[in-house]
Design a protein around this motif. Structure first.
Motif, PDB file in Angstrom:
ATOM      1  N   GLY A 272       0.806  -1.231   0.000  1.00 38.94           N
ATOM      2  CA  GLY A 272       0.000   0.000   0.000  1.00 38.94           C
ATOM      3  C   GLY A 272       0.827   1.263   0.000  1.00 38.94           C
ATOM      4  N   VAL A 273       2.133   1.187   0.366  1.00 36.18           N
ATOM      5  CA  VAL A 273       2.981   2.391   0.422  1.00 36.18           C
ATOM      6  C   VAL A 273       3.218   2.930  -1.001  1.00 36.18           C
ATOM      7  CG1 VAL A 273       5.365   3.173   0.888  1.00 36.18           C
ATOM      8  CG2 VAL A 273       4.100   1.884   2.625  1.00 36.18           C
ATOM      9  N   LYS A 274       3.144   4.274  -1.156  1.00 31.08           N
ATOM     10  CA  LYS A 274       3.347   4.908  -2.475  1.00 31.08           C
ATOM     11  C   LYS A 274       4.761   5.482  -2.537  1.00 31.08           C
ATOM     12  CE  LYS A 274      -1.026   4.629  -3.891  1.00 31.08           C
ATOM     13  NZ  LYS A 274      -1.204   3.455  -3.075  1.00 31.08           N
ATOM     14  N   LYS A 275       5.238   5.692  -3.760  1.00 32.34           N
ATOM     15  CA  LYS A 275       6.593   6.237  -3.981  1.00 32.34           C
ATOM     16  C   LYS A 275       6.808   7.541  -3.210  1.00 32.34           C
ATOM     17  CE  LYS A 275       7.760   4.915  -8.605  1.00 32.34           C
ATOM     18  NZ  LYS A 275       7.798   5.340  -9.983  1.00 32.34           N
ATOM     19  N   GLU A 276       5.771   8.386  -3.191  1.00 32.10           N
ATOM     20  CA  GLU A 276       5.888   9.711  -2.563  1.00 32.10           C
ATOM     21  C   GLU A 276       6.143   9.632  -1.061  1.00 32.10           C
ATOM     22  OE1 GLU A 276       2.744   8.863  -4.347  1.00 32.10           O
ATOM     23  OE2 GLU A 276       4.187   9.115  -5.978  1.00 32.10           O
ATOM     24  N   GLU A 277       5.778   8.533  -0.429  1.00 28.79           N
ATOM     25  CA  GLU A 277       5.974   8.395   1.025  1.00 28.79           C
ATOM     26  C   GLU A 277       7.422   8.029   1.382  1.00 28.79           C
ATOM     27  OE1 GLU A 277       2.841   6.015   3.148  1.00 28.79           O
ATOM     28  OE2 GLU A 277       2.000   5.822   1.134  1.00 28.79           O
ATOM     29  N   LEU A 278       8.205   7.631   0.380  1.00 27.61           N
ATOM     30  CA  LEU A 278       9.549   7.088   0.670  1.00 27.61           C
ATOM     31  C   LEU A 278      10.569   8.172   1.007  1.00 27.61           C
ATOM     32  CD1 LEU A 278       9.785   4.313  -2.084  1.00 27.61           C
ATOM     33  CD2 LEU A 278       9.244   4.041   0.349  1.00 27.61           C
ATOM     34  N   GLN A 279      11.321   7.947   2.094  1.00 26.56           N
ATOM     35  CA  GLN A 279      12.404   8.846   2.511  1.00 26.56           C
ATOM     36  C   GLN A 279      13.774   8.222   2.221  1.00 26.56           C
ATOM     37  OE1 GLN A 279      12.004  11.802   4.315  1.00 26.56           O
ATOM     38  NE2 GLN A 279       9.781  11.657   4.087  1.00 26.56           N
ATOM     39  N   ARG A 280      13.847   6.890   2.259  1.00 29.27           N
ATOM     40  CA  ARG A 280      15.155   6.242   2.058  1.00 29.27           C
ATOM     41  C   ARG A 280      14.985   4.853   1.455  1.00 29.27           C
ATOM     42  NH1 ARG A 280      17.125   3.806   7.876  1.00 29.27           N
ATOM     43  NH2 ARG A 280      15.107   2.867   8.330  1.00 29.27           N
ATOM     44  N   VAL A 281      16.096   4.395   0.872  1.00 28.54           N
ATOM     45  CA  VAL A 281      16.138   3.030   0.317  1.00 28.54           C
ATOM     46  C   VAL A 281      17.309   2.312   0.970  1.00 28.54           C
ATOM     47  CG1 VAL A 281      16.529   1.668  -1.767  1.00 28.54           C
ATOM     48  CG2 VAL A 281      15.114   3.702  -1.882  1.00 28.54           C
ATOM     49  N   ILE A 282      17.068   1.106   1.418  1.00 28.47           N
ATOM     50  CA  ILE A 282      18.161   0.339   2.046  1.00 28.47           C
ATOM     51  C   ILE A 282      18.408  -0.951   1.249  1.00 28.47           C
ATOM     52  CG2 ILE A 282      17.835   1.254   4.374  1.00 28.47           C
ATOM     53  CD1 ILE A 282      16.313  -1.261   5.133  1.00 28.47           C
ATOM     54  N   SER A 283      19.668  -1.374   1.234  1.00 27.48           N
ATOM     55  CA  SER A 283      20.021  -2.630   0.560  1.00 27.48           C
ATOM     56  C   SER A 283      21.506  -2.900   0.740  1.00 27.48           C
ATOM     57  CB  SER A 283      19.700  -2.566  -0.932  1.00 27.48           C
ATOM     58  OG  SER A 283      19.782  -3.872  -1.476  1.00 27.48           O
TER      59      SER A 283
ATOM     60  N   SER B  18      18.480   7.339  -8.266  1.00 23.81           N
ATOM     61  CA  SER B  18      18.679   8.795  -8.287  1.00 23.81           C
ATOM     62  C   SER B  18      17.403   9.519  -8.733  1.00 23.81           C
ATOM     63  CB  SER B  18      19.904   9.199  -9.102  1.00 23.81           C
ATOM     64  OG  SER B  18      19.881   8.543 -10.321  1.00 23.81           O
ATOM     65  N   THR B  19      16.556   8.867  -9.517  1.00 21.46           N
ATOM     66  CA  THR B  19      15.302   9.536  -9.910  1.00 21.46           C
ATOM     67  C   THR B  19      14.319   9.601  -8.730  1.00 21.46           C
ATOM     68  OG1 THR B  19      14.276   7.483 -10.623  1.00 21.46           O
ATOM     69  CG2 THR B  19      15.437   8.732 -12.327  1.00 21.46           C
ATOM     70  N   LEU B  20      14.503   8.740  -7.749  1.00 16.39           N
ATOM     71  CA  LEU B  20      13.584   8.731  -6.592  1.00 16.39           C
ATOM     72  C   LEU B  20      13.871   9.872  -5.621  1.00 16.39           C
ATOM     73  CD1 LEU B  20      13.317   4.950  -5.627  1.00 16.39           C
ATOM     74  CD2 LEU B  20      11.557   6.361  -6.689  1.00 16.39           C
ATOM     75  N   GLY B  21      15.113  10.358  -5.638  1.00 15.88           N
ATOM     76  CA  GLY B  21      15.508  11.460  -4.766  1.00 15.88           C
ATOM     77  C   GLY B  21      15.386  11.130  -3.276  1.00 15.88           C
ATOM     78  N   VAL B  22      15.766   9.946  -2.897  1.00 10.51           N
ATOM     79  CA  VAL B  22      15.718   9.552  -1.480  1.00 10.51           C
ATOM     80  C   VAL B  22      17.120   9.181  -1.010  1.00 10.51           C
ATOM     81  CG1 VAL B  22      13.323   8.711  -1.541  1.00 10.51           C
ATOM     82  CG2 VAL B  22      15.176   7.171  -2.164  1.00 10.51           C
ATOM     83  N   SER B  23      17.322   9.124   0.301  1.00  7.65           N
ATOM     84  CA  SER B  23      18.658   8.758   0.780  1.00  7.65           C
ATOM     85  C   SER B  23      18.839   7.236   0.675  1.00  7.65           C
ATOM     86  CB  SER B  23      18.846   9.217   2.220  1.00  7.65           C
ATOM     87  OG  SER B  23      17.974   8.487   3.051  1.00  7.65           O
ATOM     88  N   ARG B  24      20.114   6.823   0.661  1.00  7.30           N
ATOM     89  CA  ARG B  24      20.406   5.382   0.541  1.00  7.30           C
ATOM     90  C   ARG B  24      21.238   4.923   1.727  1.00  7.30           C
ATOM     91  NH1 ARG B  24      22.581   6.247  -5.556  1.00  7.30           N
ATOM     92  NH2 ARG B  24      21.017   7.831  -5.932  1.00  7.30           N
TER      93      ARG B  24
ATOM     94  N   ALA C 259      24.006  -3.866  -4.451  1.00  9.57           N
ATOM     95  CA  ALA C 259      22.676  -3.766  -5.063  1.00  9.57           C
ATOM     96  C   ALA C 259      22.304  -2.299  -5.272  1.00  9.57           C
ATOM     97  CB  ALA C 259      21.655  -4.471  -4.176  1.00  9.57           C
ATOM     98  N   LEU C 260      22.651  -1.451  -4.297  1.00 10.90           N
ATOM     99  CA  LEU C 260      22.371  -0.015  -4.446  1.00 10.90           C
ATOM    100  C   LEU C 260      23.144   0.541  -5.643  1.00 10.90           C
ATOM    101  CD1 LEU C 260      22.577   1.089  -0.681  1.00 10.90           C
ATOM    102  CD2 LEU C 260      20.496   0.936  -2.072  1.00 10.90           C
ATOM    103  N   ALA C 261      24.398   0.097  -5.782  1.00 11.33           N
ATOM    104  CA  ALA C 261      25.232   0.580  -6.892  1.00 11.33           C
ATOM    105  C   ALA C 261      24.661   0.102  -8.232  1.00 11.33           C
ATOM    106  CB  ALA C 261      26.665   0.093  -6.719  1.00 11.33           C
ATOM    107  N   GLN C 262      24.113  -1.097  -8.240  1.00 12.71           N
ATOM    108  CA  GLN C 262      23.580  -1.652  -9.498  1.00 12.71           C
ATOM    109  C   GLN C 262      22.280  -0.964  -9.942  1.00 12.71           C
ATOM    110  OE1 GLN C 262      23.296  -5.850  -8.520  1.00 12.71           O
ATOM    111  NE2 GLN C 262      25.464  -5.887  -7.992  1.00 12.71           N
TER     112      GLN C 262
END
Ligand SMILES: O=C(O)C(=O)C[C@]1(C(=O)O)C=C[C@@H](O)C=C1
Length: 442
Positions: free
Chosen positions: A242-253, A266-272, A257-260
């Protein structure tokens, strides 16, 4: 589970209907590389196998008539005529319900070398044993062992269930028991201590490059590369349902995988943020219901941790391939009837043109190189383990890791390494193993 330190041998628990429960010890002759397995069973002790690296196998059996058990080194000396200091001994016995119910037949796990079945062997006295060591050349039967699907294998990988490394282990041995480890180092140790039979570890990725930690660990441990696995890595962006892209603040991995997925992220504009592996990122989000966080991980991780796939195939290149190495305690016997690869590591004296000269030993013999990796000298020395499993501190200017397309059974490859040895200051063959020419999707 209890770990019992056993200073004198590598041991594992076995159960034999004929001879009762006991342990099997493996000892490796430091000089010749021969390994000897000694079964110590409640109703007697016997040498079950002596294998000779390099094409010859010697098998023999010994039962101690009085049921007494001398120190394993003196038993080895009786059989081999070698002084005890030549035998490398270290290891643990893992005592749990699984190990205790293991069968002696499990000792057949050394690929390419058949281990004698204890139950089927006749009984000899200690005196007869020495004259029984008849070298047997390997036959075509030995070389044509049926493919193993690994149902009896335990395979260590770094990560938690749902990690790509788990998928690589399953590709290598489809019905193995995959054993998660928190660190690469733990996977190496699990094989060395006989807790598992193999480790499957990532070594390079087509987008992210080499996994240097594993290059270093290959040198610091005495395991052998017995295979490789190429895996097409298809990343998804996973979120709480149910979570939408706009709610995201960060991506973890995992950092690889983050580098790949650099372009998409970078288009999401969130921290990693990097975590130990892709699946643990999914697990964290699920366990803490993190609505502002997404994970880069596999579709299988989404399924395992109840997450939704918000974006599919987010890697920068559709042909995102990770190459994994399969590591074992014993090398496999190299063959020439199918494509093989050999991995080596060497060091050179300083001087103009030495690397050129080193690489020429391959091109002169039309041997293709598939990978070259150099590791610069570091401030602290590397702990290098030699054939006697002795660790020594060594400083190197550069370590060169080279993979080439040839089997060590190929005369040209042997000549190339003989030539390289003339001027390399250090050379170690990490393994000669079948090539995986068929990358499969995780
Ligand atoms: O994190 C995982 O799932 C892993 O198996 C590790 C790993 C890696 O180390 O490269 C494996 C394959 C992918 O390239 C991304 C991460």
């Amino acid at each position: 589970m209890a770990l019992i330190r056993c200073p004198s041998s590598r041991m594992r628990a076995v159960e034999s209907p004929v001879y009762g429960n006991g342990v099997v010890c493996e000892n490796v002759d430091a000089v010749s590389g021969r390994s000897i397995r000694v079964a110590k069973l409640r109703r007697g002790a016997r040498v079950v196998d002596i294998s000779v690296a390099g094409g010859l196998r010697v098998s023999t059996v010994l039962t101690l008539k009085n049921n007494s058990w001398p120190a394993s080194t003196s038993l080895l000396e009786q059989v081999t005529g070698r002084a005890s200091q030549h035998w490398q001994t270290s290891g643990v016995l893992r005592m749990n319900s699984r190990a205790a119910s293991a069968k002696v037949q499990e000792e057949k796990s050394v690929e390419g070398l058949q281990t004698v079945d204890v139950e089927e062997l006749p009984v000899f006295s200690t005196k007869e044993v020495v004259s029984l060591q008849i070298p047997e050349p390997l036959s075509m039967v030995d070389l044509a062992l049926p493919p193993r699907h690994g149902s009896d294998l335990r395979v260590a990988y770094q990560g938690v269930p749902g990690a790509y490394s788990e998928a690589a282990a399953a590709k290598a041995y489809p019905s193995c028991e995959a054993v998660p480890c928190d660190q690469f180092e733990a996977a190496f140790q699990a094989v060395e201590l006989w807790l598992v039979d193999r480790a499957v570890l990532p070594i390079e990725n087509s987008l992210g490059g080499s996994i240097h930690r594993n290059y270093d660990l290959l040198l610091q441990h005495r395991l052998h590369i017995v295979g490789e696995v190429q895996l097409l890595v298809h990343h998804c962006l996973l979120v709480i349902p149910g979570v939408k892209k706009e709610e995201l603040q960060r991506v973890i991995s995992h950092q690889q995988a983050l580098a790949q997925c650099e372009q998409t992220l970078s288009t999401l504009g969130v921290s990693r943020e990097a975590v130990d592996d892709t699946a643990i990122a999914a697990q964290l989000i699920s366990a803490h219901s993190l609505r502002d966080t997404a994970a880069v991980a596999s579709a299988r991780a989404a399924e395992l941790y109840g997450l939704e796939i918000l974006m599919d195939g987010i890697q920068d290149d559709l042909d995102n391939v990770t190459r994994f190495l399969i590591l074992a305690r014993d090398p496999i016997i190299p063959r020439i009837d199918r494509p093989f690869k050999t991995s080596i590591v060497f060091t050179l004296e300083e001087g103009p043109g030495v690397l050129f000269k080193a690489l020429a030993v391959f091109s002169l013999r039309s041997i293709s190189l598939t990978k070259i990796e150099s590791r610069p000298q570091r401030k602290r020395p590397l702990r290098v383990v030699d054939d006697r499993n002795l660790g020594t501190a060594k400083y190197f200017d550069y370590l060169f890791y080279v993979d080439f397309e040839a089997s060590m059974a190929d005369q040209q490859a042997q000549n190339a390494l003989g030539h390289l040895q003339e001027f390399a200051t250090f050379l170690r063959v990490l393994g000669s193993y079948p090539m995986d020419v068929n990358p499969m999707r995780a």
